[in-house]
Write an enzyme that holds these catalytic residues in place. Structure first.
Site, PDB file in Angstrom:
ATOM      1  N   CYS A 117      14.065  48.483 -26.457  1.00  0.00           N
ATOM      2  CA  CYS A 117      13.237  47.304 -26.247  1.00  0.00           C
ATOM      3  C   CYS A 117      12.261  47.155 -27.397  1.00  0.00           C
ATOM      4  CB  CYS A 117      12.479  47.435 -24.919  1.00  0.00           C
ATOM      5  SG  CYS A 117      11.398  46.054 -24.553  1.00  0.00           S
ATOM      6  N   GLU A 129      16.348  40.658 -20.534  1.00  0.00           N
ATOM      7  CA  GLU A 129      15.340  39.617 -20.741  1.00  0.00           C
ATOM      8  C   GLU A 129      14.879  39.003 -19.424  1.00  0.00           C
ATOM      9  OE1 GLU A 129      14.021  39.760 -23.553  1.00  0.00           O
ATOM     10  OE2 GLU A 129      15.655  40.895 -24.451  1.00  0.00           O
TER      11      GLU A 129
END
Length: 175
Positions: free
Chosen positions: A88, A131
């Site tokens: 991430c 997401e």
């Protein structure tokens, strides 16, 4: 082209669920442009609006030659299992194997409030799920368990002592 700075682990905006987009105006268009510009930095696959400090339900993706965005996304279908490396941008330098659905379909709207759907397998499916989680205030490391969680936490603690760029790093693709 506007590449926005990233918010990193510890910033409260990453842990707050995003609001649905209800106003479709020039400011929203500018946000989408920034999301698309920012996700096109090499090594990036996806970017949620809260990762650049905006608490609206929007994300961009740039996976396997597919570039786009979705407003007010919701996962409507998943299938199978896909166990692979995940990372991430908001948790730089940390990666872990994470089980996700092998197929995912997300539906939402575009800037003109027209329905859009994005579906994919493998890395695109991972990105869509990752997401969408961000927009609920969740990080991929939250779902890790057992040795995978312990290893990620060790990496996170070791990285906390080493300053690094906010853009992530390393040679692994970042979601």
């Amino acid at each position: 082209m506007t590449v926005r700075p990233l918010r990193l682990l510890g910033d409260p905006v990453l842990r707050t669920a995003c609001d649905l987009v209800t106003t479709f105006d020039a400011a929203l268009e500018a946000l989408v442009t920034d999301l698309l510009d920012t996700v096109q930095v090499p090594g990036r696959a996806g970017l949620a609006a809260n990762q650049i400090g905006t608490s609206l339900a929007a994300f961009s993706y740039n996976v396997e030659g597919r570039l786009g965005y979705v407003l007010n996304p919701r996962i409507v279908e998943t299938d199978g299992e896909y166990d692979g490396e995940e990372a991430c941008l908001s948790v730089p330098g940390v990666h872990a194997r994470r089980l996700r659905a092998a197929y995912a379909r997300v539906e939402g709207v575009d800037l003109r409030q027209r329905p859009v759907a994005v579906e994919g397998t493998g890395e695109l499916a991972r990105c869509l799920q990752h997401e969408t989680d961000h927009l609920r205030g969740e990080l991929y490391i939250d779902a890790l368990t057992g040795e995978r969680r312990r290893a990620a936490m060790r990496l996170l603690r070791s990285r906390a002592a080493i300053p690094g760029p906010a853009s992530g790093g390393g040679d692994r693709p970042l979601v």
